[in-house]
Design an enzyme around this catalytic site. Structure first.
Site, PDB file in Angstrom:
ATOM      1  N   SER A 169       0.858  -1.185   0.000  1.00 38.84           N
ATOM      2  CA  SER A 169       0.000   0.000   0.000  1.00 38.84           C
ATOM      3  C   SER A 169       0.892   1.233   0.000  1.00 38.84           C
ATOM      4  O   SER A 169       1.727   1.374  -0.885  1.00 38.84           O
ATOM      5  CB  SER A 169      -0.959  -0.030   1.194  1.00 38.84           C
ATOM      6  OG  SER A 169      -1.876   1.044   1.123  1.00 38.84           O
ATOM      7  N   THR A 170       0.770   2.090   1.008  1.00 39.51           N
ATOM      8  CA  THR A 170       1.530   3.334   1.035  1.00 39.51           C
ATOM      9  C   THR A 170       3.034   3.069   0.965  1.00 39.51           C
ATOM     10  O   THR A 170       3.564   2.299   1.749  1.00 39.51           O
ATOM     11  CB  THR A 170       1.210   4.113   2.316  1.00 39.51           C
ATOM     12  OG1 THR A 170      -0.206   4.170   2.481  1.00 39.51           O
ATOM     13  CG2 THR A 170       1.777   5.514   2.252  1.00 39.51           C
ATOM     14  N   HIS A 195      -2.602  -1.056  -3.414  1.00 36.73           N
ATOM     15  CA  HIS A 195      -3.768  -0.187  -3.260  1.00 36.73           C
ATOM     16  C   HIS A 195      -3.605   1.060  -4.120  1.00 36.73           C
ATOM     17  O   HIS A 195      -2.800   1.932  -3.810  1.00 36.73           O
ATOM     18  CB  HIS A 195      -3.934   0.235  -1.794  1.00 36.73           C
ATOM     19  CG  HIS A 195      -4.217  -0.910  -0.867  1.00 36.73           C
ATOM     20  ND1 HIS A 195      -3.951  -0.858   0.480  1.00 36.73           N
ATOM     21  CD2 HIS A 195      -4.764  -2.132  -1.095  1.00 36.73           C
ATOM     22  CE1 HIS A 195      -4.313  -1.996   1.040  1.00 36.73           C
ATOM     23  NE2 HIS A 195      -4.799  -2.781   0.112  1.00 36.73           N
ATOM     24  N   MET A 288      -0.136   1.159   4.926  1.00 37.32           N
ATOM     25  CA  MET A 288      -0.954   1.535   6.072  1.00 37.32           C
ATOM     26  C   MET A 288      -2.065   0.516   6.271  1.00 37.32           C
ATOM     27  O   MET A 288      -2.647   0.020   5.303  1.00 37.32           O
ATOM     28  CB  MET A 288      -1.557   2.924   5.823  1.00 37.32           C
ATOM     29  CG  MET A 288      -2.496   3.420   6.908  1.00 37.32           C
ATOM     30  SD  MET A 288      -3.084   5.116   6.593  1.00 37.32           S
ATOM     31  CE  MET A 288      -4.112   4.864   5.146  1.00 37.32           C
ATOM     32  N   ASP A 291      -4.507  -4.794   5.913  1.00 40.53           N
ATOM     33  CA  ASP A 291      -4.870  -5.631   4.777  1.00 40.53           C
ATOM     34  C   ASP A 291      -3.726  -6.584   4.440  1.00 40.53           C
ATOM     35  O   ASP A 291      -2.583  -6.168   4.300  1.00 40.53           O
ATOM     36  CB  ASP A 291      -5.195  -4.751   3.563  1.00 40.53           C
ATOM     37  CG  ASP A 291      -5.843  -5.527   2.429  1.00 40.53           C
ATOM     38  OD1 ASP A 291      -6.507  -6.550   2.713  1.00 40.53           O
ATOM     39  OD2 ASP A 291      -5.689  -5.114   1.272  1.00 40.53           O
TER      40      ASP A 291
END
Length: 353
Positions: A169-170, A195, A288, A291
């Site tokens: 993600s991030t 993401h 972050m 997940d």
């Protein structure tokens, strides 16, 4: 007497007075966030940074007097700080945003295509969460990722049995690039959930395809999963692996969000556990939230080998931390050690090129 927590100080930089007003209203509506100033262009922003020493900067790309990317590049070189980009949801906007992430922006929010006022307000909580995450982001982790030397590894023998599954993600766009670029063209298939919104994933895949020895693409529904290929989940679609006879195929769906995400890492990893089992290899990278933790635990329980990026090299340690806490990870490694470990995990020795 309770001690009041210090608010996260935000500087909003955007040439649109409407966007500056909207972001200020949204950010100031949260008790732990405050807009200390707004700027219509980077030149004003430069002076306000010196004056207010903000924790996070929101930065538009297209602005007068100095391009947002030029400003970002100078900022990260002279005064590194967390930056949240404000981008347009277009093909052109996605290309510029990915470049901003390469330059050191922690994350981005996307301006709605149509009704900006109601659109921005509709994901106010997401904006607040991203600002909080940016304030805690490991900027040094990005610097380490960006400075990794480009190396090429090779496989002397082909291994078609295994499939590698990656979640991020991030901070993940740069981490995935650092993971994939050293890998040889005859690696097993790799399936990735990062993401990102629609449009952005296709641009991301196309960029990676120009940098990697592997063939990188945005996944399509019911593609055969082949060695030497990387399949990236499209924005707004869950990616899973399914079996059809002797072949593995991709499967896309618009099923409900999982952990507030579509695509979701848990969805991909859970399908790997169910369909590929002990022939799967799992990697969870910077990001972050949580997940991927449940899906990776299922992978490990099914016999898969699993790895997590370590805290020092992560921009945000949330997802790896949650997977480690769930008992889902066999080994925690720095990002620059993961390519060699993947090659070892598919049963091959490493040749340095």
């Amino acid at each position: 007497m309770a001690i009041l927590e210090t608010k996260i100080k935000v500087l909003v930089v955007d040439d649109s007075a409407l966007i500056r007003q909207l972001l200020t209203e949204i950010i100031n509506s949260y008790a732990d966030l405050t807009v200390v100033a707004t700027a219509p262009d980077p030149l004003v922003a430069r002076e306000l940074i010196k004056l207010h020493n903000p924790d996070v900067l929101t930065l538009d790309v297209e602005m007068p007097k100095m391009d947002g990317l030029d400003f970002l590049e100078r900022l990260m070189r002279l005064r590194p700080m967390p930056v949240l980009m404000v981008s347009s949801l277009t093909e052109q906007g996605s290309d510029v945003t990915l470049r901003a992430l390469e330059l050191g922006a922690v994350d981005f929010i996307a301006k709605p295509k149509l009704d900006i006022v109601s659109g921005l307000k509709s994901y106010a909580d997401l904006i607040a969460d991203k600002l909080r995450m940016c304030a805690k982001a490991n900027i040094r982790g990005f610097a380490q990722t960006a400075s990794l030397p480009l190396q090429r590894l090779s496989l002397p023998l082909n291994s078609t049995e295994k499939i590698i599954f990656v979640g991020a993600s991030t901070g993940g766009t740069e981490a995935i690039k650092a993971l994939l670029t050293p890998l040889p063209p005859d690696m097993p298939a790799i399936m990735i959930t990062q993401h990102m919104p629609e449009h952005f994933t296709r641009t991301f895949a196309e960029r990676l395809n120009t940098l990697c020895q592997l063939r990188v693409m945005e996944a399509e529904h019911r593609q055969r999963v082949l060695p030497g290929h990387v399949y990236i989940a499209p924005g707004n679609a869950h990616l899973e692996v399914v079996r059809s006879g002797a072949n593995y195929l991709t499967s896309l769906s618009d099923a409900p969000l999982v952990n507030r995400h579509r695509p979701s890492v848990d969805v991909l990893f859970s399908s790997a556990a169910k369909v590929v089992g002990g022939n799967a290899i799992g990697v969870i990278l910077t990001g972050m939230g949580k997940d991927g933790a449940i899906g990776m635990k299922a992978m490990k329980d099914s016999g898969a080998v699993t790895f997590a990026q370590d805290e020092k090299s992560c921009v945000v340690f949330g997802m790896p931390k949650e997977a480690i806490a769930a008992g889902a990870v066999n080994q925690v490694l720095p990002l620059n050690a993961l390519p060699e470990k993947l090659i070892e995990s598919v049963g091959q020795r490493i040749n340095r090129v």
